[in-house]
Design a protein around this motif. Structure first.
Motif, PDB file in Angstrom:
ATOM      1  N   PRO A  12       0.821  -1.214   0.000  1.00 55.91           N
ATOM      2  CA  PRO A  12       0.000   0.000   0.000  1.00 55.91           C
ATOM      3  C   PRO A  12       0.858   1.268   0.000  1.00 55.91           C
ATOM      4  CG  PRO A  12      -0.687  -1.498   1.742  1.00 55.91           C
ATOM      5  CD  PRO A  12       0.587  -2.032   1.190  1.00 55.91           C
ATOM      6  N   ILE A  13       0.380   2.257  -0.726  1.00 59.27           N
ATOM      7  CA  ILE A  13       1.031   3.566  -0.791  1.00 59.27           C
ATOM      8  C   ILE A  13       0.007   4.618  -0.396  1.00 59.27           C
ATOM      9  CG2 ILE A  13       1.919   5.318  -2.391  1.00 59.27           C
ATOM     10  CD1 ILE A  13       3.440   3.152  -3.824  1.00 59.27           C
ATOM     11  N   LEU A  14       0.452   5.570   0.405  1.00 61.58           N
ATOM     12  CA  LEU A  14      -0.388   6.686   0.818  1.00 61.58           C
ATOM     13  C   LEU A  14       0.090   7.934   0.081  1.00 61.58           C
ATOM     14  CD1 LEU A  14      -2.706   7.572   2.720  1.00 61.58           C
ATOM     15  CD2 LEU A  14      -0.932   8.211   4.376  1.00 61.58           C
ATOM     16  N   ILE A  15      -0.802   8.534  -0.685  1.00 59.31           N
ATOM     17  CA  ILE A  15      -0.519   9.768  -1.413  1.00 59.31           C
ATOM     18  C   ILE A  15      -1.136  10.905  -0.615  1.00 59.31           C
ATOM     19  CG2 ILE A  15      -0.876  11.047  -3.562  1.00 59.31           C
ATOM     20  CD1 ILE A  15      -1.417   8.251  -4.900  1.00 59.31           C
ATOM     21  N   LEU A  42      -4.595  14.207  -6.730  1.00 58.74           N
ATOM     22  CA  LEU A  42      -4.228  12.947  -6.076  1.00 58.74           C
ATOM     23  C   LEU A  42      -4.679  11.760  -6.909  1.00 58.74           C
ATOM     24  CD1 LEU A  42      -3.800  14.993  -3.703  1.00 58.74           C
ATOM     25  CD2 LEU A  42      -4.413  13.109  -2.201  1.00 58.74           C
ATOM     26  N   LEU A  43      -5.848  11.867  -7.533  1.00 67.16           N
ATOM     27  CA  LEU A  43      -6.317  10.802  -8.413  1.00 67.16           C
ATOM     28  C   LEU A  43      -5.406  10.667  -9.636  1.00 67.16           C
ATOM     29  CD1 LEU A  43     -10.147  11.559  -8.238  1.00 67.16           C
ATOM     30  CD2 LEU A  43      -8.900   9.723  -7.047  1.00 67.16           C
ATOM     31  N   ASN A  44      -4.933  11.790 -10.148  1.00 65.71           N
ATOM     32  CA  ASN A  44      -3.998  11.787 -11.269  1.00 65.71           C
ATOM     33  C   ASN A  44      -2.676  11.132 -10.845  1.00 65.71           C
ATOM     34  OD1 ASN A  44      -2.562  12.291 -13.619  1.00 65.71           O
ATOM     35  ND2 ASN A  44      -2.398  14.483 -13.277  1.00 65.71           N
ATOM     36  N   CYS A  45      -2.207  11.433  -9.658  1.00 70.15           N
ATOM     37  CA  CYS A  45      -0.990  10.817  -9.142  1.00 70.15           C
ATOM     38  C   CYS A  45      -1.165   9.306  -9.042  1.00 70.15           C
ATOM     39  CB  CYS A  45      -0.636  11.412  -7.784  1.00 70.15           C
ATOM     40  SG  CYS A  45       0.874  10.734  -7.048  1.00 70.15           S
TER      41      CYS A  45
END
Length: 157
Positions: A12-15, A42-45
């Motif tokens: 898991p990654i937290l942006i 954030l969605l784009n990232c």
């Protein structure tokens, strides 16, 4: 500050970020949390990270910002210049910033990078080619380097 948690092949990654900048991309061991709707940045990232993991993206096109000293900013800027699928040593990185005696400080700064994968600190290795120091764990560093090298070879077929 907004947050978005995604699942990836390396865990898991937290942006984290605002509507204007991505401020952190970090591995997390925390259980999933429901966050309010993330802004489009954030969605784009997340989309760009998915593309990276699928082998369809080699560079990121995101506005990023992380706090740090002038020295840290210089090191992080140099990390962005390491091409996909290539590595450099901490010593080479210190030379690139024209401070060859700063190897330890470069290593420490590398470890403080809050934008993993986006600012590719995983591409920095020991002078002898060994994998050293990675905040996400050496297994993730190895996976990311292997992923990038594999992707380079598949492009040649």
């Amino acid at each position: 500050m907004h947050h978005l948690r995604i699942d990836t092949p390396v865990g898991p990654i937290l942006i984290s970020g605002t509507a204007d900048f991505i401020n952190e991309v970090a591995f997390t061991d925390q259980p999933p949390v429901d966050f309010p709707q993330a802004p489009s940045l954030l969605l784009n990232c997340a989309q760009q990270l998915y593309e990276y993991f699928s082998g369809d993206r080699k560079t990121f096109e995101l506005p990023i910002a992380q706090e740090g000293t002038d020295f840290q900013q210089l090191v992080w800027q140099q990390l962005l210049s390491i091409p996909f699928g290539q590595t450099i040593s901490y010593q080479q990185l210190a030379r690139r910033i024209r401070n060859p005696k700063s190897i330890r400080a470069v290593g420490t700064t590398n470890g403080k990078n809050k934008l993993v994968i986006i600012v590719p600190c995983h591409r920095v290795i020991g002078s002898d080619g060994s994998l050293t120091g990675y905040a996400g764990g050496l297994w993730r560093k190895r996976w990311l380097l292997d992923h990038e090298r594999t992707d380079l070879f598949t492009g040649l077929l």
